[in-house]
Design a protein around this motif. Structure first.
Motif, PDB file in Angstrom:
ATOM      1  N   UNK A 277     -21.394  15.896  26.625  1.00 27.28           N
ATOM      2  CA  UNK A 277     -20.876  14.739  25.895  1.00 27.28           C
ATOM      3  C   UNK A 277     -21.930  14.129  24.973  1.00 27.28           C
ATOM      4  N   UNK A 278     -23.212  14.218  25.411  1.00 24.23           N
ATOM      5  CA  UNK A 278     -24.306  13.667  24.607  1.00 24.23           C
ATOM      6  C   UNK A 278     -24.666  14.591  23.438  1.00 24.23           C
ATOM      7  N   UNK A 279     -23.990  15.711  23.375  1.00 18.49           N
ATOM      8  CA  UNK A 279     -24.141  16.698  22.298  1.00 18.49           C
ATOM      9  C   UNK A 279     -25.549  17.297  22.229  1.00 18.49           C
ATOM     10  N   UNK A 280     -26.306  17.162  23.324  1.00 19.10           N
ATOM     11  CA  UNK A 280     -27.612  17.809  23.362  1.00 19.10           C
ATOM     12  C   UNK A 280     -27.444  19.324  23.385  1.00 19.10           C
ATOM     13  N   UNK A 281     -26.297  19.769  23.897  1.00 21.20           N
ATOM     14  CA  UNK A 281     -26.073  21.215  23.999  1.00 21.20           C
ATOM     15  C   UNK A 281     -25.279  21.749  22.817  1.00 21.20           C
ATOM     16  N   UNK A 282     -25.197  20.982  21.774  1.00 23.62           N
ATOM     17  CA  UNK A 282     -24.488  21.454  20.592  1.00 23.62           C
ATOM     18  C   UNK A 282     -23.282  20.604  20.272  1.00 23.62           C
ATOM     19  N   UNK A 283     -22.675  20.852  19.130  1.00 24.38           N
ATOM     20  CA  UNK A 283     -21.548  20.021  18.709  1.00 24.38           C
ATOM     21  C   UNK A 283     -20.332  20.182  19.621  1.00 24.38           C
ATOM     22  N   UNK A 284     -19.568  19.107  19.789  1.00 20.06           N
ATOM     23  CA  UNK A 284     -18.377  19.102  20.641  1.00 20.06           C
ATOM     24  C   UNK A 284     -17.221  18.590  19.802  1.00 20.06           C
ATOM     25  N   UNK A 285     -16.080  19.295  19.875  1.00 18.84           N
ATOM     26  CA  UNK A 285     -14.938  18.843  19.079  1.00 18.84           C
ATOM     27  C   UNK A 285     -14.335  17.596  19.725  1.00 18.84           C
ATOM     28  N   UNK A 286     -13.463  16.921  18.974  1.00 20.91           N
ATOM     29  CA  UNK A 286     -12.879  15.673  19.473  1.00 20.91           C
ATOM     30  C   UNK A 286     -12.041  15.917  20.734  1.00 20.91           C
TER      31      UNK A 286
END
Lengths: 476, 126
Positions: A277-286
């Motif tokens: 969720x923090x997007x540390x592991x890459x982009x996340x779609x909505x």
């Protein structure tokens, strides 16, 4: 003999008899009128009468009559005749009377004896009945698995059954007449002492003399009163609860270790999701974010439930601790609202803060009061419909800090308001507008506030929301 | 930015410690990981980390025991105890073993970062 002479004799005899009887009658009749000097003779006559009754026979009567008629009948022959005849009549009459009396007496005594025998039989019967009832009671008391100790008002043992002997590790002979406390170690005498609270159950530890194992007994006491309501003693029922205590401990340990073990994987899951969720592991779609949020929120719920369980197990074991430090209540409120505002937002609920200015720092356990407020505000969110309003207020009230959480939900029915702080009691008749809990939250709140020497209660009018208030002692 | 700060993480729970390592990496820290106390001690000697995160509950050797052994040869390296659950009584005992802070696993990683930075700052001043 010439018949004429014979008849003259008979007539004379009969006449003499009549005269004699008459004279006897007169002499007896005049008895009461006799002067004092004759009283002595009278006593003598009575003595003679008694002697006659006692079996002296007609001779005594004959002599008496003979003496008595001396004055009136001059002829000795006649006197003899008269006295003989009178005595015979008397004798017969006396015999008759004696027989009747005898029979009466015999009957009477027979009846009395019969009655006595019956009474005796009844008494024996009763005695036997009481004896067997006593034996029965004794047998019951003896075979009761619980220990039974009866003490007098001075705390001296009057009776104890074998189970009590076994539990207390002492023989009855050594205890009777002595204080129940004698010979008991200090640890075990608490509950059996005279000043034990009646109706209260106490636990005592007993260290057996033979076996080294420790026993835990539960003693419930009751006062024995007589008909007039005077205390005549106390009966204690002792039961061995060692096994139960062991099981309780096992349960507590199990609960504690299980909850600890459950927490570890939950934390790992929560952290992984946070990273995504923090997007540390890459982009996340909505859409991905939306589902990850659901997973995260539910993990937090699960964590709260487990923490609640752990708290309750600690509460039950008496192991919950609070650490007091001077704290500004506003900081506690801010932290709690910050934690819960996202959840409130999902229901478009506004949380308003109404904190009085210049409230000094109050001694409390910061984390525990955050937990209390989280529970109260969390409940308010649960039971408030969308677009609702929650107000968190704080002010000084006398020597206390008063904090309240008021919601615009459905309110709590009057009959449930007392129970909502009990363990596992859910909702108090309200239906949550979203999620359910364990029913532990408010019981934990109550315990934490109790440990702060404060008070917590709820006020509610149906349809007008609920207001939860707690107070903490504030040093001023 | 000068040389990366080296963080040693010791925990028998790989699932947790890997997330934490990943997160610290993302924040620009260098991380090394050990899954038990003995290995952790070895890494302190070999890698000379700037700071250590030590799990309290570990099966073979717990965090405090491991720290005691570390203190035998390194009295300086700051150590933070991490745990899923800690009671205040236990925390009180940590200080004498040279524990600089406690991080509760349930809290946000952000908090561990705040703690880490403040501990390092204090340490440098000495």
């Amino acid at each position: 003999m010439d018949p004429l002479i014979l008849s003259v004799y008979i007539v004379t005899a009969l006449a003499s008899l009549v005269v004699a009887a008459f004279l006897f009658y007169v002499s007896t009749k005049s008895y009461y009128r006799r002067s004092a000097k004759r009283k002595k003779e009278e006593r003598e006559r009575r003595r003679k009468m008694h002697a006659m009754r006692a079996g002296a026979g007609s001779l005594a009567i004959k002599n008496i009559v003979y003496d008595e008629i001396k004055e009136f009948v001059k002829s000795e022959e006649e006197r003899k005749e008269i006295s003989y005849t009178v005595s015979e009549v008397f004798k017969r009459e006396l015999e008759n009377q004696l027989n009747t009396k005898n029979k009466e007496l015999t009957d009477k005594y027979k009846k009395i004896i019969e009655g006595k025998t019956y009474d005796e039989k009844q008494a024996i019967k009763k005695y036997k009945k009481i004896l067997s009832a006593k034996k029965e009671t004794d047998a019951v008391i003896r075979s009761v698995a619980q220990g039974l100790v009866v003490v007098d008002p001075d705390g001296k043992v009057v009776m104890m059954n074998p189970a009590a002997e076994k539990l207390l590790g002492d023989k009855k002979e050594n205890k009777i007449g002595k204080s129940v406390l004698e010979g008991l170690k200090e640890e075990q005498l608490v509950s059996l002492s005279k000043d034990s609270q009646v109706g209260e159950e106490k636990e005592i530890e007993v260290f057996g003399s033979q076996e080294e194992t420790k026993k835990i007994l539960r003693a419930s006491n009751a006062i024995i009163e007589n008909k007039d309501g005077q205390t005549v003693g106390m009966v204690s029922v002792l039961s061995d609860i060692t096994k139960q205590k062991e099981l309780d401990q096992l349960k507590a340990n199990f609960l504690s270790s299980v909850t600890h073990e459950l927490r570890t994987p939950l934390i790992a899951m929560d952290k992984s999701i946070s990273l995504l969720l923090g997007k540390q592991a890459g982009p996340v779609s909505q859409t991905q974010e939306q589902f990850l949020s659901i997973a995260s929120r539910n993990l937090k719920r699960l964590t709260t439930l487990i923490n609640d369980l752990l708290d309750v197990s600690k509460m039950e074991a008496g192991k919950m601790r609070v650490e007091f430090k001077p704290v500004l209540i506003e900081e506690v409120i801010d932290e709690t609202i910050a934690n819960l505002k996202d959840w409130a937002k999902t229901k478009s609920i506004t949380i308003k803060k109404e904190v009085e200015k210049e409230i000094p720092k109050v001694d409390m356990d910061f984390d525990r009061i955050v937990q209390v407020l989280s529970n109260l505000i969390g409940n308010a969110i649960k039971f408030t419909p969308e677009e609702g309003k929650i107000v968190v207020g704080a002010r000084l009230e006398g020597a206390n800090l008063r904090v309240n959480v008021k919601d615009s939900g459905t309110g709590i029915p009057k009959e449930n308001i007392e129970n909502i702080f009990n363990k596992f009691y859910q909702g108090g008749g309200r239906s949550p507008t979203d999620i359910n809990g364990t029913g532990l939250g408010l019981s934990i709140v109550k315990e934490i506030i109790k440990m702060h020497k404060g008070k917590v209660w709820a006020e509610s009018k149906k349809g007008q929301g609920a207001n939860f208030i707690f107070t903490l002692p504030a040093k001023t | 930015m000068d040389k990366k700060i080296k963080v040693l993480l010791v925990d028998d729970e790989p699932d947790f410690i890997q997330s934490m390592a990943f997160w610290l990496n993302s924040k620009g820290y260098e991380t090394i990981v050990a899954y038990e106390g003995g290995k952790g001690i070895e890494l302190v000697k070999k890698e000379k980390p700037d700071i250590i995160f030590l799990d309290f509950n570990m099966p073979a050797m717990d965090g405090i025991e491991a720290l005691k052994k570390i203190r035998e040869f390194d009295k300086e390296v700051p150590a933070i105890i991490i745990s899923a659950y800690l009671d205040q009584k236990k925390i009180g005992k940590f200080e004498k073993h040279g524990v600089s802070g406690v991080f509760y696993k349930g809290e946000d990683f952000e908090k561990s970062l705040v703690l880490l930075e403040s501990v390092l700052k204090r340490h440098k001043k000495r």
